[in-house]
Scaffold this motif. Structure first.
Motif, PDB file in Angstrom:
ATOM      1  N   ARG A  80       0.842  -1.200   0.000  1.00 25.93           N
ATOM      2  CA  ARG A  80       0.000   0.000   0.000  1.00 25.93           C
ATOM      3  C   ARG A  80       0.875   1.247   0.000  1.00 25.93           C
ATOM      4  NH1 ARG A  80      -5.383  -0.493   0.508  1.00 25.93           N
ATOM      5  NH2 ARG A  80      -6.326  -2.224   1.612  1.00 25.93           N
ATOM      6  N   GLU A  81       0.261   2.381   0.217  1.00 25.23           N
ATOM      7  CA  GLU A  81       1.028   3.623   0.169  1.00 25.23           C
ATOM      8  C   GLU A  81       1.827   3.811   1.450  1.00 25.23           C
ATOM      9  OE1 GLU A  81      -1.545   6.983  -0.908  1.00 25.23           O
ATOM     10  OE2 GLU A  81      -2.930   5.434  -1.570  1.00 25.23           O
ATOM     11  N   THR A  82       2.894   4.593   1.338  1.00 23.35           N
ATOM     12  CA  THR A  82       3.686   4.947   2.512  1.00 23.35           C
ATOM     13  C   THR A  82       2.780   5.551   3.576  1.00 23.35           C
ATOM     14  OG1 THR A  82       5.643   5.360   1.190  1.00 23.35           O
ATOM     15  CG2 THR A  82       5.549   6.416   3.343  1.00 23.35           C
ATOM     16  N   GLY A  83       2.951   5.066   4.825  1.00 23.67           N
ATOM     17  CA  GLY A  83       2.171   5.612   5.925  1.00 23.67           C
ATOM     18  C   GLY A  83       0.953   4.793   6.299  1.00 23.67           C
ATOM     19  N   HIS A  84       0.656   3.713   5.555  1.00 23.58           N
ATOM     20  CA  HIS A  84      -0.561   2.958   5.825  1.00 23.58           C
ATOM     21  C   HIS A  84      -0.400   1.851   6.856  1.00 23.58           C
ATOM     22  CE1 HIS A  84      -3.625   4.208   2.642  1.00 23.58           C
ATOM     23  NE2 HIS A  84      -2.708   5.160   2.727  1.00 23.58           N
ATOM     24  N   GLY A  85       0.702   1.099   6.808  1.00 26.53           N
ATOM     25  CA  GLY A  85       0.879   0.024   7.763  1.00 26.53           C
ATOM     26  C   GLY A  85       0.274  -1.294   7.339  1.00 26.53           C
ATOM     27  N   ALA A  86       0.475  -1.678   6.089  1.00 29.74           N
ATOM     28  CA  ALA A  86       0.023  -2.982   5.607  1.00 29.74           C
ATOM     29  C   ALA A  86       1.243  -3.755   5.114  1.00 29.74           C
ATOM     30  CB  ALA A  86      -0.986  -2.825   4.473  1.00 29.74           C
ATOM     31  N   ALA A  87       1.178  -5.101   5.243  1.00 31.44           N
ATOM     32  CA  ALA A  87       2.338  -5.896   4.845  1.00 31.44           C
ATOM     33  C   ALA A  87       1.937  -7.341   4.585  1.00 31.44           C
ATOM     34  CB  ALA A  87       3.418  -5.837   5.923  1.00 31.44           C
ATOM     35  N   VAL A  88       2.854  -8.068   3.969  1.00 31.55           N
ATOM     36  CA  VAL A  88       2.660  -9.489   3.687  1.00 31.55           C
ATOM     37  C   VAL A  88       3.776 -10.270   4.368  1.00 31.55           C
ATOM     38  CG1 VAL A  88       2.600 -11.255   1.893  1.00 31.55           C
ATOM     39  CG2 VAL A  88       1.568  -9.017   1.462  1.00 31.55           C
ATOM     40  N   LEU A  89       3.396 -11.232   5.210  1.00 31.36           N
ATOM     41  CA  LEU A  89       4.361 -12.088   5.901  1.00 31.36           C
ATOM     42  C   LEU A  89       4.795 -13.226   4.978  1.00 31.36           C
ATOM     43  CD1 LEU A  89       5.788 -13.179   8.514  1.00 31.36           C
ATOM     44  CD2 LEU A  89       3.654 -14.368   9.003  1.00 31.36           C
ATOM     45  N   ILE A  90       6.109 -13.395   4.838  1.00 31.07           N
ATOM     46  CA  ILE A  90       6.640 -14.524   4.063  1.00 31.07           C
ATOM     47  C   ILE A  90       6.698 -15.740   4.980  1.00 31.07           C
ATOM     48  CG2 ILE A  90       8.567 -15.378   2.684  1.00 31.07           C
ATOM     49  CD1 ILE A  90       7.171 -12.892   1.525  1.00 31.07           C
ATOM     50  N   ARG A  91       5.838 -16.720   4.730  1.00 29.92           N
ATOM     51  CA  ARG A  91       5.713 -17.853   5.650  1.00 29.92           C
ATOM     52  C   ARG A  91       6.532 -19.087   5.260  1.00 29.92           C
ATOM     53  NH1 ARG A  91       2.255 -18.342   9.747  1.00 29.92           N
ATOM     54  NH2 ARG A  91       2.689 -20.534   9.520  1.00 29.92           N
ATOM     55  N   ALA A  92       6.802 -19.257   3.963  1.00 35.78           N
ATOM     56  CA  ALA A  92       7.547 -20.453   3.570  1.00 35.78           C
ATOM     57  C   ALA A  92       8.166 -20.304   2.184  1.00 35.78           C
ATOM     58  CB  ALA A  92       6.635 -21.678   3.593  1.00 35.78           C
ATOM     59  N   LEU A  93       9.334 -20.926   2.011  1.00 35.90           N
ATOM     60  CA  LEU A  93      10.024 -20.951   0.723  1.00 35.90           C
ATOM     61  C   LEU A  93      10.323 -22.387   0.330  1.00 35.90           C
ATOM     62  CD1 LEU A  93      12.894 -18.310   1.259  1.00 35.90           C
ATOM     63  CD2 LEU A  93      10.607 -17.883   0.343  1.00 35.90           C
ATOM     64  N   ALA A  94      10.393 -22.633  -0.978  1.00 38.25           N
ATOM     65  CA  ALA A  94      10.955 -23.875  -1.493  1.00 38.25           C
ATOM     66  C   ALA A  94      12.415 -23.583  -1.808  1.00 38.25           C
ATOM     67  CB  ALA A  94      10.213 -24.313  -2.756  1.00 38.25           C
ATOM     68  N   PRO A  95      13.351 -24.145  -1.046  1.00 34.51           N
ATOM     69  CA  PRO A  95      14.760 -23.796  -1.179  1.00 34.51           C
ATOM     70  C   PRO A  95      15.313 -24.099  -2.580  1.00 34.51           C
ATOM     71  CG  PRO A  95      14.365 -25.052   0.824  1.00 34.51           C
ATOM     72  CD  PRO A  95      13.110 -25.127   0.011  1.00 34.51           C
ATOM     73  N   THR A  96      16.001 -23.124  -3.167  1.00 29.27           N
ATOM     74  CA  THR A  96      16.626 -23.343  -4.476  1.00 29.27           C
ATOM     75  C   THR A  96      18.062 -22.814  -4.527  1.00 29.27           C
ATOM     76  OG1 THR A  96      15.689 -21.253  -5.280  1.00 29.27           O
ATOM     77  CG2 THR A  96      14.463 -23.258  -5.781  1.00 29.27           C
ATOM     78  N   GLY A 171      -1.098 -19.961  -0.502  1.00 35.35           N
ATOM     79  CA  GLY A 171       0.014 -20.852  -0.781  1.00 35.35           C
ATOM     80  C   GLY A 171      -0.108 -21.472  -2.159  1.00 35.35           C
ATOM     81  N   ILE A 172       0.988 -22.051  -2.625  1.00 35.75           N
ATOM     82  CA  ILE A 172       0.971 -22.790  -3.879  1.00 35.75           C
ATOM     83  C   ILE A 172       0.367 -24.156  -3.582  1.00 35.75           C
ATOM     84  CG2 ILE A 172       2.368 -23.831  -5.685  1.00 35.75           C
ATOM     85  CD1 ILE A 172       4.331 -21.520  -5.382  1.00 35.75           C
ATOM     86  N   ALA A 173      -0.764 -24.450  -4.233  1.00 31.85           N
ATOM     87  CA  ALA A 173      -1.516 -25.665  -3.939  1.00 31.85           C
ATOM     88  C   ALA A 173      -0.644 -26.908  -4.046  1.00 31.85           C
ATOM     89  CB  ALA A 173      -2.711 -25.776  -4.887  1.00 31.85           C
ATOM     90  N   GLY A 174      -0.695 -27.737  -3.000  1.00 35.07           N
ATOM     91  CA  GLY A 174      -0.017 -29.024  -3.021  1.00 35.07           C
ATOM     92  C   GLY A 174       1.479 -28.997  -2.792  1.00 35.07           C
ATOM     93  N   SER A 175       2.050 -27.829  -2.565  1.00 29.62           N
ATOM     94  CA  SER A 175       3.500 -27.775  -2.360  1.00 29.62           C
ATOM     95  C   SER A 175       3.915 -28.497  -1.074  1.00 29.62           C
ATOM     96  CB  SER A 175       3.970 -26.327  -2.282  1.00 29.62           C
ATOM     97  OG  SER A 175       5.312 -26.283  -1.828  1.00 29.62           O
ATOM     98  N   PRO A 176       4.983 -29.304  -1.143  1.00 33.66           N
ATOM     99  CA  PRO A 176       5.469 -29.988   0.059  1.00 33.66           C
ATOM    100  C   PRO A 176       6.206 -29.048   1.012  1.00 33.66           C
ATOM    101  CG  PRO A 176       6.871 -30.503  -1.812  1.00 33.66           C
ATOM    102  CD  PRO A 176       5.734 -29.669  -2.347  1.00 33.66           C
ATOM    103  N   PHE A 177       6.358 -27.786   0.617  1.00 33.30           N
ATOM    104  CA  PHE A 177       7.120 -26.852   1.450  1.00 33.30           C
ATOM    105  C   PHE A 177       6.224 -25.917   2.254  1.00 33.30           C
ATOM    106  CE2 PHE A 177       9.794 -28.092  -2.119  1.00 33.30           C
ATOM    107  CZ  PHE A 177      10.898 -28.583  -1.440  1.00 33.30           C
ATOM    108  N   LEU A 178       4.914 -26.113   2.214  1.00 31.04           N
ATOM    109  CA  LEU A 178       3.997 -25.312   3.031  1.00 31.04           C
ATOM    110  C   LEU A 178       4.248 -25.605   4.505  1.00 31.04           C
ATOM    111  CD1 LEU A 178       0.663 -25.844   1.048  1.00 31.04           C
ATOM    112  CD2 LEU A 178       2.113 -23.814   1.041  1.00 31.04           C
TER     113      LEU A 178
END
Length: 183
Positions: A80-96, A171-178
């Motif tokens: 969102r715009e600067t000053g709003h206070g919204a964010a997305v938490l990164i919960r999981a990665l598939a290591p590459t 999430g990406i459906a069916g991913s083993p890394f969820l």
DNA sequence: CTTTCGATGATCT
DNA sequence: GATCATCGAAAGG
């Protein structure tokens, strides 16, 4: 392909799936995210701006990093715009990228456990307070676009007590890394 | 498979 | 003093 960091967190949470995120060349593609919006009782920005959550009120496309339960670092993407206070938490990665570095940091044998959870992502990528507020399009961060189409699944967020019914975990459906299964 | 519980520390009331 | 967007180990079915 481009990310729209000015979008609302639910939209950005879906956009981020499949993008590859690295810190100093170590990371993987994003498999699971959670949205935290303005006026969201579950968000750390809900009670207004403080020293801890200042990055959330800063420019979109930057990192918001915080320590949870006294021992886990969690990484968020500000939107969102600067000053709003919204964010997305990164919960999981598939290591590459940088598997050996992650294995050394995490000390687990199974690749599925290297970065399948917000605290695990933090440990695997070496996230800490130094990265709070830094832009994600410059080193040590790097974001690379998805190489294939993404099948998105959604469900309730995890580990929260307020607004727990909102289906703002993606999430990406069916991913083993969820970190946990998604409907 | 599931549930429970301790670790650990900055931040806020 | 209470809270907390978690993890991992341990105990129970």
């Amino acid at each position: 392909m481009r990310l729209d960091f000015n979008a609302d967190p639910v939209s950005l949470a879906r956009q981020l799936l499949g993008w590859t995120l690295t810190v100093d060349g170590v990371g993987g593609f994003i498999v699971e995210t959670e949205a935290y919006d303005v006026d969201d009782a579950a968000s750390r920005s809900f009670k207004g701006r403080t020293a801890r959550n200042a990055a959330m009120f800063g420019p979109p496309g930057h990192a918001y990093v915080y320590l949870i339960y006294g021992l886990h670092w969690c990484l968020n993407v500000v939107c969102r715009e600067t000053g709003h206070g919204a964010a997305v938490l990164i919960r999981a990665l598939a290591p590459t990228h940088g598997l050996n570095v992650m294995r050394e940091r995490r000390r687990v044998a199974k690749i599925e456990l290297l970065a399948s959870g917000p605290g695990r992502v933090g440990q695997a990528l070496g996230i800490d307070k130094r990265l709070d507020g830094l832009p994600l399009d410059r080193p040590p961060f790097e974001l690379l676009p998805p190489i294939a189409a993404i099948d998105v699944a959604s469900g309730p967020r995890i580990g929260i007590t307020k607004a727990a019914d909102l289906p703002w975990r993606f999430g990406i459906a069916g991913s083993p890394f969820l970190s946990r299964r998604l409907g």
